[in-house]
Design an enzyme around this catalytic site. Structure first.
Site, PDB file in Angstrom:
ATOM      1  CE  LYS A 232      -0.491  -6.629   2.866  1.00  0.00           C
ATOM      2  NZ  LYS A 232      -1.694  -6.504   3.735  1.00  0.00           N
ATOM      3  NE  ARG A 267      -3.342  -0.596  -0.516  1.00  0.00           N
ATOM      4  CZ  ARG A 267      -2.613  -0.291   0.122  1.00  0.00           C
ATOM      5  NH1 ARG A 267      -1.648  -1.585   0.265  1.00  0.00           N
ATOM      6  NH2 ARG A 267      -1.729   0.249   0.141  1.00  0.00           N
TER       7      ARG A 267
END
Length: 292
Positions: A232, A267
């Protein structure tokens, strides 16, 4: 720092069995069957490439394979259900035949989810937490599929346009508790529900850090917690890595910390290094600390 007791000895119920939760943190591997994913730029857009990648993730140790056919990166626009199904169904069918990992479909559309469950998926990963399609709650209940409920402020196209919270931890916790309650009212089994704080979905750097730092506020709701922070933007901000594919070590760091703070599932895009790092983290956190 100790593992929350709620992480031990539970199971996520699924149509074809279940996933045992305990001292070992489960790994969900990401498979983006899209032409414009933020993390891999469409590297696995073709069916054969996506299937090969999924099998490699399973071989590396992924417990779950999360197959998505619509990009939800900041600024992205929706994909039609028909196109989304064309992308994900062949991949789900092939993976369900050739590997033992549990298959998850990353969609908020009930039509896509229903077809994916028929093709071999056992978990619905809904980034809108039942807010994107009024039929999703009933589908999750009748299918007995696992159900991931994720928090997102706004929608992908606009979610990073100045997200604001009074108290991000309290607000995300309240939202997820409310959406879990909605799922229960629809008939979804409590053992099928998984909560995801939605790192990077309508959050600033400080919002993301606060949620990770306070994961136990979510585990206290009594449901398994999924942490998805792989590659991210906030990791790039902290490490100086502008290219998502170069954020491996930051991704390892945040998910190891997340596992220690209570996440049941992580994840990730890079399964193999997380598998080894989690083996050490889980072994340490499985033991109670010494008290004099």
């Amino acid at each position: 720092m100790t593992r929350p007791v709620s992480k031990r000895n539970r199971a996520i119920t699924l149509p074809d069995g279940g996933l045992d939760l305990g001292p070992r943190t489960l790994i969900m591997g990401v498979i983006n069957v899209t032409p414009d994913s933020f993390s891999d730029g469409g590297q696995f857009y073709q069916d054969a490439q996506a299937v090969e990648h999924g099998l490699a993730l399973a071989e590396a140790g992924a417990d779950i394979l999360d197959v998505g056919g619509e990009t939800t990166r900041p600024g992205s626009r929706p994909t039609g259900a028909s196109e989304e199904m064309d992308r994900v169904l062949p991949v789900i069918e092939a993976l369900s035949r050739h590997c033992s990992a549990v298959i998850s479909v990353d969609t908020y559309k009930a039509e896509v989810a229903r077809a994916a469950l028929t093709a071999g998926a056992n978990i619905i990963n809904d980034v809108t937490a039942l807010g994107g399609d009024p039929a999703m709650a009933d589908l999750a209940a009748e299918s007995r599929a696992g159900l991931v409920l994720m928090h997102m402020q706004g929608e992908p196209r606009t979610m990073q346009n100045n997200p604001v919270y009074q108290d991000v931890v309290a607000e995300v916790r309240e939202f997820l508790a409310q959406r879990a309650g909605l799922a229960l009212e629809a008939g979804v089994a409590p053992e099928a529900i998984i909560l995801d704080p939605g790192i990077g979905f309508g959050k600033t750097l400080e919002h993301n850090l606060a949620l990770i730092r306070n994961l136990q506020a979510l585990t206290e709701l009594g449901y398994p917690v999924l942490l998805g922070a792989s590659r991210k933007k906030f990791i790039g901000t902290l490490t100086g890595r502008d290219i998502p594919g170069e954020r491996l070590w930051g991704s390892v760091g945040v998910h190891i910390l997340g596992a220690a703070l209570g996440a049941d599932i992580v994840r990730v895009h890079d399964v193999a290094p997380l598998k080894e790092a989690l083996a050490v983290c889980d072994a340490v956190m499985a033991q109670e600390p010494y008290h004099d």
